[in-house]
Write a protein that holds these residues in place. Structure first.
Motif, mmCIF file in Angstrom:
data_model
loop_
_atom_site.group_PDB
_atom_site.id
_atom_site.type_symbol
_atom_site.label_atom_id
_atom_site.label_comp_id
_atom_site.label_asym_id
_atom_site.label_seq_id
_atom_site.Cartn_x
_atom_site.Cartn_y
_atom_site.Cartn_z
ATOM 1 N N GLN A 81 0.791 -1.231 0.000
ATOM 2 C CA GLN A 81 0.000 0.000 0.000
ATOM 3 C C GLN A 81 0.828 1.290 0.000
ATOM 4 O OE1 GLN A 81 -2.686 -0.543 3.278
ATOM 5 N NE2 GLN A 81 -4.385 -1.126 1.930
ATOM 6 N N PRO A 82 1.891 1.399 0.816
ATOM 7 C CA PRO A 82 2.658 2.658 0.794
ATOM 8 C C PRO A 82 3.240 2.975 -0.586
ATOM 9 C CG PRO A 82 3.268 1.360 2.701
ATOM 10 C CD PRO A 82 2.375 0.509 1.865
ATOM 11 N N ALA A 86 2.147 6.267 -2.832
ATOM 12 C CA ALA A 86 3.217 7.214 -3.189
ATOM 13 C C ALA A 86 3.572 7.148 -4.672
ATOM 14 C CB ALA A 86 4.451 6.927 -2.344
ATOM 15 N N ARG A 111 4.324 -2.605 6.997
ATOM 16 C CA ARG A 111 3.752 -1.453 6.290
ATOM 17 C C ARG A 111 4.183 -0.144 6.955
ATOM 18 N NH1 ARG A 111 -2.614 0.071 5.831
ATOM 19 N NH2 ARG A 111 -2.258 0.683 7.986
ATOM 20 N N HIS A 112 4.121 -0.114 8.277
ATOM 21 C CA HIS A 112 4.527 1.080 9.021
ATOM 22 C C HIS A 112 6.005 1.372 8.791
ATOM 23 C CE1 HIS A 112 5.156 3.171 13.124
ATOM 24 N NE2 HIS A 112 4.575 4.031 12.315
ATOM 25 N N SER A 115 6.653 2.686 5.199
ATOM 26 C CA SER A 115 6.214 4.074 5.081
ATOM 27 C C SER A 115 7.238 5.025 5.686
ATOM 28 C CB SER A 115 4.864 4.268 5.776
ATOM 29 O OG SER A 115 3.901 3.411 5.234
ATOM 30 N N ARG A 116 7.738 4.685 6.868
ATOM 31 C CA ARG A 116 8.715 5.544 7.528
ATOM 32 C C ARG A 116 10.041 5.557 6.770
ATOM 33 N NH1 ARG A 116 8.491 4.356 13.893
ATOM 34 N NH2 ARG A 116 10.110 5.948 13.865
ATOM 35 N N CYS A 119 9.778 7.789 3.794
ATOM 36 C CA CYS A 119 9.880 9.192 4.207
ATOM 37 C C CYS A 119 11.330 9.579 4.452
ATOM 38 C CB CYS A 119 9.072 9.447 5.475
ATOM 39 S SG CYS A 119 7.348 9.647 5.137
ATOM 40 N N ARG A 126 6.311 12.524 2.551
ATOM 41 C CA ARG A 126 5.743 12.515 3.894
ATOM 42 C C ARG A 126 4.277 12.963 3.914
ATOM 43 N NH1 ARG A 126 6.896 12.208 9.164
ATOM 44 N NH2 ARG A 126 5.786 13.608 10.551
ATOM 45 N N LEU A 129 1.941 10.152 2.508
ATOM 46 C CA LEU A 129 1.836 8.989 3.397
ATOM 47 C C LEU A 129 1.138 9.353 4.704
ATOM 48 C CD1 LEU A 129 5.356 7.492 2.725
ATOM 49 C CD2 LEU A 129 3.177 6.554 1.971
ATOM 50 N N PHE A 134 -0.438 6.157 7.035
ATOM 51 C CA PHE A 134 0.548 5.079 7.140
ATOM 52 C C PHE A 134 1.685 5.399 8.100
ATOM 53 C CE2 PHE A 134 -0.643 3.884 2.539
ATOM 54 C CZ PHE A 134 -1.738 3.178 3.007
ATOM 55 N N LEU A 135 1.837 6.653 8.500
ATOM 56 C CA LEU A 135 2.938 7.019 9.391
ATOM 57 C C LEU A 135 2.536 6.953 10.861
ATOM 58 C CD1 LEU A 135 4.496 10.003 7.441
ATOM 59 C CD2 LEU A 135 5.224 7.628 7.505
#
Length: 161
Positions: A81-82, A86, A111-112, A115-116, A119, A126, A129, A134-135
């Protein structure tokens, strides 16, 4: 006595100050010597350590391909998903080690972490997301068991006799 100010007085007062405060400083990409970005993702009891680098879109989790580690399609969809949000699908390789929790929690942690890490690699992603949520670490965890109960809230079965 109190001083009354008109709209014109306030406009004159504001005219002397700068129009807009300076924008926040640009975030710098965080990359190691190999050109990778690192981040930690968490969900329930699962913790994922994620490295992201430009590539062909291969995702490796605990030395296994993502399709083999997460057999359910829903979990595979969750970790991609991320990239879809994006608009970076199959542009990054992901190397991840994940521990703790079950498969669903681990997929959320990956996923987390992805996403990070994205970023950290591209700070301009950022806003996208963050808007998708997601962040933010999902704070929901299992409620603890209380004394006098079978589970967290379930009581023992009532017996009339």
């Amino acid at each position: 006595m109190s001083e009354t100010r008109t709209l014109a007085d306030l406009k004159d007062l504001v005219a002397g100050t700068p129009a807009a405060p300076e924008a926040a400083p640009k975030r710098e990409p965080k990359r190691d010597a190999q050109g990778r970005s690192y981040a930690t993702g968490r969900r329930k009891d699962a913790v994922a350590r994620v490295w992201v680098k430009p590539g062909k879109g291969q995702i490796v989790i605990n030395d296994k391909p993502a399709a083999k580690y997460f057999a359910r399609p829903v979990l595979r969809m969750l970790i991609t998903q991320p990239f879809l949000v994006a608009d970076r699908y199959q542009q990054f390789d992901v190397m991840c080690s994940v521990t703790g929790g079950g498969l669903s929690g681990q997929a959320g942690a990956v996923r987390h972490g992805i996403s990070r890490a994205l970023c950290n690699y591209e700070p301009e992603l950022r806003a996208i997301l963050k808007k998708a949520g997601f962040l933010t670490r999902d704070p929901r965890v299992v409620e603890r068991k209380k004394y006098g109960k079978v589970k967290a809230r379930r009581s023992f079965q009532f017996s009339k006799r």
